[in-house]
Design a protein around this motif. Structure first.
Motif, PDB file in Angstrom:
ATOM      1  N   SER A 118       0.812  -0.966   0.004  1.00  0.00           N
ATOM      2  CA  SER A 118       0.024  -0.045   0.091  1.00  0.00           C
ATOM      3  C   SER A 118       0.725   1.303  -0.016  1.00  0.00           C
ATOM      4  O   SER A 118       0.584   2.370  -0.746  1.00  0.00           O
ATOM      5  CB  SER A 118      -1.057  -0.025   1.303  1.00  0.00           C
ATOM      6  OG  SER A 118      -0.388  -0.062   2.204  1.00  0.00           O
ATOM      7  N   ALA A 119       1.757   1.385   0.635  1.00  0.00           N
ATOM      8  CA  ALA A 119       2.699   2.396   0.860  1.00  0.00           C
ATOM      9  C   ALA A 119       3.482   2.661  -0.511  1.00  0.00           C
ATOM     10  O   ALA A 119       3.439   3.850  -0.900  1.00  0.00           O
ATOM     11  CB  ALA A 119       3.801   2.275   2.103  1.00  0.00           C
ATOM     12  N   PHE A 120       3.981   1.516  -1.039  1.00  0.00           N
ATOM     13  CA  PHE A 120       4.622   1.705  -2.576  1.00  0.00           C
ATOM     14  C   PHE A 120       3.766   2.098  -3.434  1.00  0.00           C
ATOM     15  O   PHE A 120       4.097   2.950  -4.392  1.00  0.00           O
ATOM     16  CB  PHE A 120       5.319   0.448  -2.650  1.00  0.00           C
ATOM     17  CG  PHE A 120       6.114   0.470  -3.971  1.00  0.00           C
ATOM     18  CD1 PHE A 120       7.243   1.144  -3.964  1.00  0.00           C
ATOM     19  CD2 PHE A 120       5.768   0.132  -5.412  1.00  0.00           C
ATOM     20  CE1 PHE A 120       8.191   1.027  -4.821  1.00  0.00           C
ATOM     21  CE2 PHE A 120       6.488   0.137  -6.287  1.00  0.00           C
ATOM     22  CZ  PHE A 120       7.897   0.945  -6.239  1.00  0.00           C
ATOM     23  N   THR A 121       2.357   1.860  -3.247  1.00  0.00           N
ATOM     24  CA  THR A 121       1.304   2.388  -4.521  1.00  0.00           C
ATOM     25  C   THR A 121       1.443   3.587  -4.244  1.00  0.00           C
ATOM     26  O   THR A 121       1.204   4.711  -5.274  1.00  0.00           O
ATOM     27  CB  THR A 121       0.130   1.775  -4.151  1.00  0.00           C
ATOM     28  OG1 THR A 121       0.324   0.171  -4.279  1.00  0.00           O
ATOM     29  CG2 THR A 121      -0.983   2.072  -5.346  1.00  0.00           C
ATOM     30  N   VAL A 122       1.177   4.232  -3.020  1.00  0.00           N
ATOM     31  CA  VAL A 122       1.230   5.689  -2.794  1.00  0.00           C
ATOM     32  C   VAL A 122       2.517   6.247  -3.584  1.00  0.00           C
ATOM     33  O   VAL A 122       2.368   7.420  -3.947  1.00  0.00           O
ATOM     34  CB  VAL A 122       1.045   6.167  -1.342  1.00  0.00           C
ATOM     35  CG1 VAL A 122       1.118   7.398  -1.084  1.00  0.00           C
ATOM     36  CG2 VAL A 122      -0.465   5.389  -0.949  1.00  0.00           C
ATOM     37  N   PHE A 123       3.586   5.834  -3.133  1.00  0.00           N
ATOM     38  CA  PHE A 123       4.839   6.256  -3.679  1.00  0.00           C
ATOM     39  C   PHE A 123       4.865   6.397  -5.111  1.00  0.00           C
ATOM     40  O   PHE A 123       5.260   7.347  -5.755  1.00  0.00           O
ATOM     41  CB  PHE A 123       5.971   5.596  -3.100  1.00  0.00           C
ATOM     42  CG  PHE A 123       6.366   5.830  -1.529  1.00  0.00           C
ATOM     43  CD1 PHE A 123       5.787   6.977  -0.947  1.00  0.00           C
ATOM     44  CD2 PHE A 123       6.803   4.815  -0.924  1.00  0.00           C
ATOM     45  CE1 PHE A 123       5.857   6.926   0.534  1.00  0.00           C
ATOM     46  CE2 PHE A 123       7.258   5.035   0.399  1.00  0.00           C
ATOM     47  CZ  PHE A 123       6.814   6.048   1.156  1.00  0.00           C
ATOM     48  N   ALA A 124       4.429   5.232  -5.728  1.00  0.00           N
ATOM     49  CA  ALA A 124       4.321   5.246  -7.286  1.00  0.00           C
ATOM     50  C   ALA A 124       3.362   6.285  -7.815  1.00  0.00           C
ATOM     51  O   ALA A 124       3.660   6.984  -8.870  1.00  0.00           O
ATOM     52  CB  ALA A 124       3.810   3.876  -7.799  1.00  0.00           C
ATOM     53  N   LEU A 125       2.152   6.482  -7.246  1.00  0.00           N
ATOM     54  CA  LEU A 125       1.208   7.528  -7.733  1.00  0.00           C
ATOM     55  C   LEU A 125       1.896   8.859  -7.642  1.00  0.00           C
ATOM     56  O   LEU A 125       1.741   9.718  -8.363  1.00  0.00           O
ATOM     57  CB  LEU A 125      -0.227   7.314  -6.927  1.00  0.00           C
ATOM     58  CG  LEU A 125      -0.867   6.137  -7.199  1.00  0.00           C
ATOM     59  CD1 LEU A 125      -2.181   6.041  -6.171  1.00  0.00           C
ATOM     60  CD2 LEU A 125      -1.200   6.089  -8.800  1.00  0.00           C
ATOM     61  N   ALA A 126       2.515   9.147  -6.415  1.00  0.00           N
ATOM     62  CA  ALA A 126       3.077  10.418  -6.160  1.00  0.00           C
ATOM     63  C   ALA A 126       4.247  10.661  -6.986  1.00  0.00           C
ATOM     64  O   ALA A 126       4.462  11.701  -7.628  1.00  0.00           O
ATOM     65  CB  ALA A 126       3.671  10.506  -4.610  1.00  0.00           C
ATOM     66  N   ALA A 127       5.292   9.579  -7.340  1.00  0.00           N
ATOM     67  CA  ALA A 127       6.080   9.783  -8.463  1.00  0.00           C
ATOM     68  C   ALA A 127       5.498  10.251  -9.769  1.00  0.00           C
ATOM     69  O   ALA A 127       6.145  10.907 -10.449  1.00  0.00           O
ATOM     70  CB  ALA A 127       6.838   8.522  -8.538  1.00  0.00           C
ATOM     71  N   ILE A 128       4.592   9.468 -10.129  1.00  0.00           N
ATOM     72  CA  ILE A 128       3.934   9.897 -11.342  1.00  0.00           C
ATOM     73  C   ILE A 128       3.326  11.150 -11.412  1.00  0.00           C
ATOM     74  O   ILE A 128       3.531  12.045 -12.495  1.00  0.00           O
ATOM     75  CB  ILE A 128       2.762   8.844 -11.938  1.00  0.00           C
ATOM     76  CG1 ILE A 128       3.653   7.441 -12.089  1.00  0.00           C
ATOM     77  CG2 ILE A 128       2.061   9.174 -13.144  1.00  0.00           C
ATOM     78  CD1 ILE A 128       2.513   6.405 -12.299  1.00  0.00           C
TER      79      ILE A 128
END
Length: 269
Positions: A160-170
């Motif tokens: 879940s945390a990595f998903t948030v990070f990926a969306l933030a990076a995009i």
């Protein structure tokens, strides 16, 4: 474009984007590790394959190449200086990093000069810019494969945390690119989109390697997530540019022609 415009573009990509990103991120009061990851990702120079991506997208490869090379050479000084100023915990061995970057870019320059000298002999292998861009695509694939193990580790550890990070990076990638393209829209679509390309697509693997083991786990996870849009978004940008071109052509075809006879003559004095 002229050197004044090129210098202005370099200042925006190398100084303006990090300062703007830091100003926005610090106002949001995010997790400190995520803040550090966002700032660190925009401190990195443009991705090394920016010129090849510009070729594939029909943009300005020379402008992308100048931005990528100049800011990569400045990275051993600019990244630690900005990291210290903005409060990012990042320890970099500047002489070692500078030597490695000089070796990488110097070797590439020597190979390019040799290729130009013997271009008639290698024309069958590299007939044009598109073929040469394919070499950079292979490099992108290698980068993607090299970072997949780290991405998979963070994905398995906390999905879940990595998903948030990926969306933030995009989001950061798109926002930096969009703002850059809008700021330089007066220079023409090709120049503006090229500046947007190098504004958002950063060589985060360089920042990742430079920081080494000094990064917190969450910050490293965000930096790893930044690789994903670098690999995927050029295709999205190509779609946007293609849609814009088709829209302009459609509007041009449907524009009603002006009938000279219908235009009222100016009144006589």
């Amino acid at each position: 474009m002229g050197w004044r415009r090129i210098l202005l573009a370099l200042v925006w990509v190398g100084v303006g984007v990090p300062l703007l990103a830091a100003a926005i991120v610090f106002q949001l009061h995010l997790d400190p590790a995520l803040e550090a990851g966002v700032v660190l990702s925009v401190l990195a120079p443009p991705v090394g394959s920016a010129a090849a991506i510009a070729v594939m997208l029909g943009l300005q490869p020379r402008l992308a190449l100048v931005a990528s090379l100049a800011l990569t050479l400045a990275a051993p000084l600019s990244m630690p200086a900005f990291a210290t100023t903005l409060g990012v915990n990042m320890a970099v061995d500047m002489p070692h990093l500078a030597w490695r970057l000089a070796l990488i870019i110097g070797s590439a320059a020597a190979l390019a000069q040799a290729a130009r000298h013997w271009r008639s002999r290698i024309r069958a292998i590299l007939p044009d810019q598109t073929a040469a861009a394919g070499v950079a695509v292979v490099g992108l694939i290698i980068v993607g494969l090299a970072t997949m193990s780290g991405i998979r580790t963070h994905w398995v550890t906390d999905r879940s945390a990595f998903t948030v990070f990926a969306l933030a990076a995009i989001g950061v990638n798109l926002a930096a690119g969009g703002v850059g393209a809008l700021l330089f829209a007066a220079w023409g679509a090709r120049n503006a989109f090229t500046i947007g390309l190098v504004s958002g697509n950063r060589n985060v693997t360089l920042a990742w390697a430079a920081a080494g083991t000094t990064l917190p786990a969450a910050t490293e996870a965000y930096v790893a997530a930044c690789v994903l849009p670098v690999l995927a978004l050029p295709l999205v940008v190509k779609g946007v540019i293609g849609a814009r071109t088709r829209l302009v052509r459609t509007l041009g075809r449907h524009k009603l022609p002006v009938n000279p006879a219908a235009v009222a003559a100016p009144p006589k004095a």
